[in-house]
Design an enzyme around this catalytic site. Structure first.
Site, PDB file in Angstrom:
ATOM      1  N   TYR A  67      -1.259   0.038  10.238  1.00  9.91           N
ATOM      2  CA  TYR A  67      -1.455  -0.489   8.888  1.00  9.91           C
ATOM      3  C   TYR A  67      -0.231  -0.177   8.022  1.00  9.91           C
ATOM      4  O   TYR A  67       0.296  -1.048   7.320  1.00  9.91           O
ATOM      5  CB  TYR A  67      -2.721   0.120   8.278  1.00  9.91           C
ATOM      6  CG  TYR A  67      -2.972  -0.267   6.850  1.00  9.91           C
ATOM      7  CD1 TYR A  67      -3.484  -1.522   6.536  1.00  9.91           C
ATOM      8  CD2 TYR A  67      -2.702   0.611   5.805  1.00  9.91           C
ATOM      9  CE1 TYR A  67      -3.719  -1.892   5.215  1.00  9.91           C
ATOM     10  CE2 TYR A  67      -2.934   0.260   4.489  1.00  9.91           C
ATOM     11  CZ  TYR A  67      -3.445  -0.987   4.194  1.00  9.91           C
ATOM     12  OH  TYR A  67      -3.681  -1.351   2.898  1.00  9.91           O
ATOM     13  N   SER A  80       0.859  -1.183   0.000  1.00  6.74           N
ATOM     14  CA  SER A  80       0.000   0.000   0.000  1.00  6.74           C
ATOM     15  C   SER A  80       0.890   1.226   0.000  1.00  6.74           C
ATOM     16  O   SER A  80       1.988   1.205   0.571  1.00  6.74           O
ATOM     17  CB  SER A  80      -0.883   0.016   1.252  1.00  6.74           C
ATOM     18  OG  SER A  80      -1.542   1.266   1.382  1.00  6.74           O
TER      19      SER A  80
END
Length: 111
Positions: free
Chosen positions: A17, A4
């Protein structure tokens, strides 16, 4: 592996995250070296903001506009654009691509 752009951007509220996605780049470097004798390529595909059906349920128009304002291209990507990049990495067309982090994000990670 699917990463990501959160791994290289400082989005508030996404630190855990982001750290988990950043770890994938370290895994990729290690695995690349460990698997080199087996001709296995290791890359990390890192999507940016992608328009998905769940966003229609979760995001109001202001939130969508905010995310789009972060993208130099000016609009969110589509799942098909991520699929195309993944197919490239899985194909023989990328036979000499190894150990890269491919950011498919409309330029968001570059600024």
């Amino acid at each position: 592996m699917t990463g990501s752009i959160a791994s290289v951007k400082g989005f508030p509220g996404f630190s855990v995250y982001a750290a988990s996605k950043a770890a994938l780049h370290s895994f990729a470097r290690g695995w690349l070296n460990e698997l080199k004798g087996r001709n296995i390529r290791v890359n990390v595909l890192s999507p940016g903001q992608i328009a998905t059906p769940i966003q229609e349920q979760l995001f109001d128009n202001d939130t969508k506009r905010y995310f789009e304002s972060l993208i130099p291209r000016g609009k969110m990507g589509y799942p098909e654009e991520i699929a195309t990049a993944a197919l490239f990495l899985a194909s023989d067309d990328s036979s000499f691509v190894n150990g890269v982090g491919l950011y498919v994000d409309g330029g968001t990670s570059a600024i």
